[in-house]
Design a protein around this motif. Structure first.
Motif, PDB file in Angstrom:
ATOM      1  N   THR A 189       4.210 -17.028 -49.682  1.00  0.00           N
ATOM      2  CA  THR A 189       2.911 -16.356 -49.595  1.00  0.00           C
ATOM      3  C   THR A 189       2.970 -15.252 -48.539  1.00  0.00           C
ATOM      4  N   ALA A 190       3.570 -15.569 -47.392  1.00  0.00           N
ATOM      5  CA  ALA A 190       3.714 -14.560 -46.335  1.00  0.00           C
ATOM      6  C   ALA A 190       4.508 -13.362 -46.844  1.00  0.00           C
ATOM      7  N   CYS A 191       5.590 -13.638 -47.587  1.00  0.00           N
ATOM      8  CA  CYS A 191       6.416 -12.541 -48.100  1.00  0.00           C
ATOM      9  C   CYS A 191       5.656 -11.696 -49.122  1.00  0.00           C
ATOM     10  N   ALA A 192       4.796 -12.340 -49.895  1.00  0.00           N
ATOM     11  CA  ALA A 192       3.990 -11.587 -50.861  1.00  0.00           C
ATOM     12  C   ALA A 192       3.014 -10.663 -50.128  1.00  0.00           C
ATOM     13  N   TYR A 193       2.424 -11.132 -49.039  1.00  0.00           N
ATOM     14  CA  TYR A 193       1.527 -10.259 -48.253  1.00  0.00           C
ATOM     15  C   TYR A 193       2.319  -9.132 -47.583  1.00  0.00           C
ATOM     16  N   ALA A 194       3.537  -9.465 -47.153  1.00  0.00           N
ATOM     17  CA  ALA A 194       4.382  -8.428 -46.540  1.00  0.00           C
ATOM     18  C   ALA A 194       4.669  -7.328 -47.565  1.00  0.00           C
ATOM     19  N   GLU A 195       4.970  -7.730 -48.780  1.00  0.00           N
ATOM     20  CA  GLU A 195       5.239  -6.745 -49.831  1.00  0.00           C
ATOM     21  C   GLU A 195       3.953  -5.960 -50.158  1.00  0.00           C
ATOM     22  N   ALA A 196       2.827  -6.645 -50.186  1.00  0.00           N
ATOM     23  CA  ALA A 196       1.550  -5.955 -50.440  1.00  0.00           C
ATOM     24  C   ALA A 196       1.279  -4.914 -49.352  1.00  0.00           C
ATOM     25  N   SER A 233       0.706  -0.925 -49.921  1.00  0.00           N
ATOM     26  CA  SER A 233      -0.569  -0.291 -49.528  1.00  0.00           C
ATOM     27  C   SER A 233      -0.374   1.142 -49.059  1.00  0.00           C
ATOM     28  N   ILE A 234       0.823   1.445 -48.517  1.00  0.00           N
ATOM     29  CA  ILE A 234       1.007   2.788 -47.939  1.00  0.00           C
ATOM     30  C   ILE A 234       1.917   3.664 -48.794  1.00  0.00           C
ATOM     31  N   ALA A 235       2.040   3.305 -50.070  1.00  0.00           N
ATOM     32  CA  ALA A 235       2.919   4.068 -50.968  1.00  0.00           C
ATOM     33  C   ALA A 235       2.539   5.555 -51.006  1.00  0.00           C
ATOM     34  N   ASP A 236       1.258   5.850 -50.899  1.00  0.00           N
ATOM     35  CA  ASP A 236       0.797   7.243 -51.030  1.00  0.00           C
ATOM     36  C   ASP A 236       0.995   8.094 -49.781  1.00  0.00           C
ATOM     37  N   LEU A 237       1.347   7.475 -48.657  1.00  0.00           N
ATOM     38  CA  LEU A 237       1.533   8.263 -47.422  1.00  0.00           C
ATOM     39  C   LEU A 237       2.694   9.231 -47.601  1.00  0.00           C
ATOM     40  N   PRO A 238       2.618  10.407 -46.981  1.00  0.00           N
ATOM     41  CA  PRO A 238       3.755  11.327 -47.030  1.00  0.00           C
ATOM     42  C   PRO A 238       5.000  10.692 -46.406  1.00  0.00           C
ATOM     43  N   GLU A 239       6.177  11.096 -46.886  1.00  0.00           N
ATOM     44  CA  GLU A 239       7.426  10.509 -46.390  1.00  0.00           C
ATOM     45  C   GLU A 239       7.717  11.021 -44.981  1.00  0.00           C
ATOM     46  N   THR A 240       7.591  10.169 -43.986  1.00  0.00           N
ATOM     47  CA  THR A 240       7.882  10.524 -42.598  1.00  0.00           C
ATOM     48  C   THR A 240       8.683   9.394 -41.972  1.00  0.00           C
ATOM     49  N   GLU A 241       9.208   9.646 -40.793  1.00  0.00           N
ATOM     50  CA  GLU A 241       9.905   8.588 -40.050  1.00  0.00           C
ATOM     51  C   GLU A 241       8.965   7.413 -39.784  1.00  0.00           C
ATOM     52  N   ALA A 242       7.698   7.752 -39.475  1.00  0.00           N
ATOM     53  CA  ALA A 242       6.723   6.699 -39.170  1.00  0.00           C
ATOM     54  C   ALA A 242       6.483   5.829 -40.402  1.00  0.00           C
ATOM     55  N   GLU A 256      -5.680  -1.601 -45.276  1.00  0.00           N
ATOM     56  CA  GLU A 256      -5.121  -2.625 -46.167  1.00  0.00           C
ATOM     57  C   GLU A 256      -3.731  -3.062 -45.705  1.00  0.00           C
ATOM     58  N   TYR A 257      -2.936  -2.061 -45.301  1.00  0.00           N
ATOM     59  CA  TYR A 257      -1.603  -2.370 -44.762  1.00  0.00           C
ATOM     60  C   TYR A 257      -1.740  -3.355 -43.596  1.00  0.00           C
ATOM     61  N   PHE A 264      -5.027  -6.338 -36.578  1.00  0.00           N
ATOM     62  CA  PHE A 264      -3.937  -5.526 -37.157  1.00  0.00           C
ATOM     63  C   PHE A 264      -4.553  -4.383 -37.979  1.00  0.00           C
ATOM     64  N   LYS A 265      -5.559  -4.741 -38.785  1.00  0.00           N
ATOM     65  CA  LYS A 265      -6.234  -3.743 -39.634  1.00  0.00           C
ATOM     66  C   LYS A 265      -6.846  -2.638 -38.776  1.00  0.00           C
ATOM     67  N   VAL A 266      -7.581  -3.045 -37.743  1.00  0.00           N
ATOM     68  CA  VAL A 266      -8.256  -2.059 -36.887  1.00  0.00           C
ATOM     69  C   VAL A 266      -7.228  -1.208 -36.128  1.00  0.00           C
ATOM     70  N   SER A 267      -6.122  -1.800 -35.706  1.00  0.00           N
ATOM     71  CA  SER A 267      -5.080  -1.017 -35.025  1.00  0.00           C
ATOM     72  C   SER A 267      -4.612   0.125 -35.933  1.00  0.00           C
ATOM     73  N   MET A 268      -4.425  -0.186 -37.204  1.00  0.00           N
ATOM     74  CA  MET A 268      -4.026   0.848 -38.167  1.00  0.00           C
ATOM     75  C   MET A 268      -5.157   1.860 -38.372  1.00  0.00           C
ATOM     76  N   GLN A 269      -6.381   1.366 -38.489  1.00  0.00           N
ATOM     77  CA  GLN A 269      -7.515   2.270 -38.749  1.00  0.00           C
ATOM     78  C   GLN A 269      -7.803   3.183 -37.565  1.00  0.00           C
ATOM     79  N   LEU A 270      -7.477   2.725 -36.353  1.00  0.00           N
ATOM     80  CA  LEU A 270      -7.690   3.585 -35.184  1.00  0.00           C
ATOM     81  C   LEU A 270      -6.789   4.819 -35.269  1.00  0.00           C
ATOM     82  N   GLY A 271      -5.587   4.640 -35.829  1.00  0.00           N
ATOM     83  CA  GLY A 271      -4.727   5.803 -36.063  1.00  0.00           C
ATOM     84  C   GLY A 271      -5.422   6.811 -36.960  1.00  0.00           C
TER      85      GLY A 271
END
Lengths: 329, 329
Positions: free
Chosen positions: B293-300, B304-313, B203-204, B180-187
């Motif tokens: 615990t799963a929900c806490a990771y989901a929230e984390a 993790s992506i709070a700083d990303l610009p606001e987009t549809e994605a 991290e997301y 999952f991490k690498v899929s995001m990092q490939l972007g």
């Protein structure tokens, strides 16, 4: 071709001694994993030896082009590691009990761990190759690995069946000659040699690899278990028809064909004995035919590199084909 | 975090429909081999579906950074192909009979062909990735694959044994979160994003992957066979302790511990029944603990992506964790 230009075993060994030792160290280092069982399996396989002919080819190819960089050591370990990865998975597929006179890794660790250990060895080889930051190196290695894997699947599909020479040559190209070819081409890749040189070195590797595998297949038929370190005629017992057998099939009487067909289908000498098969092969000159074919490929290998500048490495490359065709194991 | 910034399933699907369809076509194209049995196995696996969550993450990551290049389609197929390769080899190792409600590939084609088909899928994934001519992409994929393979071996070593939470999290990181991490990092890699962005997206993916696998493991314990498409509690029957079980082990009475230990060691419910185990887990709030615990990771993941610009994605990425934690299969 003048024999004056051909080196001796001692000369070749002296020329490569330090580099081959460095490759052994590199290979051992690359096999260290944070997961202990991988390291165990890898070190067992390293200790099992093997001829190290693939790294030797890479070293000579690089040297013939004047390369003294560390890349030749790294990639020498990479080609041996890829070769080892294929052996681990092949032993699972063939349900092999022994490899090089010792229990095969699947016998000791079981199939599951060996599937993963093989995967890991593939990845580690690519990991090291990737550090070279050379796309040509990666193109060669990935395409090679795919061809080898496809070859092994083709082999499985043909087990127990009669095949023709064309199919045989495609199989041994994928099984052996392809990696010999790439080992030579990697020498060209790390010296950024011309396309022409790359192609000549590749041809050398391909021809030598075909010679090597034909001899291997002849030895499987004719050598003794003591010398070979594995049961004799294991190819026939696995349902694999090799060059001498294909030759006899094409020339034999109806009874000869039937005897061979029976062994391949039975995958055992239960109904037709090993000596009976050897008698058929000898009667049709099939063993000699296979040996002659191997020698012709060995000579073609020598001719492939005629244009290379005269160096010690070239002299050694001219020696290798004779060594390969005259070995007894 | 305001729910206003979170998309709906329909919005996410509309946003990615064309790209996901393109990835399906690419995946099918990449699975075509000159060796027919590879194509057969690969197409069987493609047709088996799967959630395509890894390509979806890659697409959203690339889109969040403004990437519209063909690379996102190619690499979307690559991550799904790598995932498929690991499943083929895992099914051999686990001696699985079914996968996603259908006979597993090893049941249909046998272990030998599936070892090689898995190898081929790995190589084909690397082959396609290599065409990107981007070393960062290759570094991510090779290192990922090694970590996954090591994880599977670690898993094997721990089968039947009690493990602690730290070991569990290492295992599920390697099994799921790492890809999952690498899929995001490939972007990030195909848009040449900053290290900071790469790290936030990574991290997301890691947090989301941990949440995903914890939920998977809870569903294995609690869902019905009809919904799950595979036998329930197969983890326990394979000797695998997952988060809720580890929680109960640490809090249970001596008798509770012994009951769990027995099932793991027996790898069956012969001596202790599945309902008995569920009673223990519920009595200690262990299922709730795992869900929380799963929900806490989901929230984390969302944070993790709070700083990303606001987009549809980005809106879609904020939706995914809730989708993952509320699924029932």
């Amino acid at each position: 071709m003048s024999t004056l230009s051909i080196a001796t075993a001692k000369e070749v060994f002296d020329l490569l001694r330090d580099d081959l030792a460095a490759i052994e160290r590199e290979f051992a280092e690359q096999s260290a994993s944070p997961v202990s069982v991988i390291t165990e399996i890898a070190q067992y396989l390293i200790a099992g030896g093997g001829k190290r002919i693939r790294p030797l080819l890479l070293l000579l190819s690089a040297k013939a082009l004047g390369c003294e960089s560390e890349s030749r050591i790294k990639l020498g370990a990479v080609v041996e590691m890829l070769h080892t990865a294929t052996l681990v998975h092949d032993d699972i597929i063939d349900e092999a009990d022994t490899r090089r006179g010792r229990p095969s890794s699947n016998t000791t660790w079981g199939n599951s761990k060996c599937v993963l250990a093989g995967d890991w060895l593939y990845m580690q080889a690519f990991h090291t190759a990737l550090e070279e930051r050379n796309f040509r190196v990666l193109d060669l290695l990935i395409s090679l690995t795919q061809q080898m894997v496809e070859g092994e699947l083709l082999q499985m599909q043909k087990l127990g069946h009669l095949i023709n020479e064309e199919e045989y040559f495609d199989l041994i190209y994928r099984k052996t000659a392809c990696l010999f070819k790439v080992s030579m081409q990697l020498g060209a890749a790390i010296t950024h040699a011309s396309d022409e040189t790359d192609s000549q070195l590749g041809e050398y590797g391909r021809n030598l690899g075909l010679a090597f595998q034909i001899i291997d297949d002849v030895l499987d038929l004719t050598a003794s278990e003591d010398v070979l370190g594995k049961p004799v005629a294991s190819d026939l017992r696995e349902g694999k028809a090799t060059l001498a057998v294909i030759h006899a099939l094409e020339r034999g009487t109806g009874a000869d064909r039937e005897a061979i067909r029976k062994v391949l289908a039975d995958r055992s000498f239960e109904n037709v004995s090993h000596p009976q098969i050897l008698e058929i092969l000898n009667r049709h000159g099939s063993i000699d035919y296979a040996m002659d074919t191997a020698c012709a490929y060995a000579e073609a290998a020598r001719l492939s590199i005629a244009d290379l500048p005269e160096t010690e490495a070239k002299r050694a490359l001219l020696w290798v084909p004779g060594f390969v065709t005259s070995r007894d194991r």
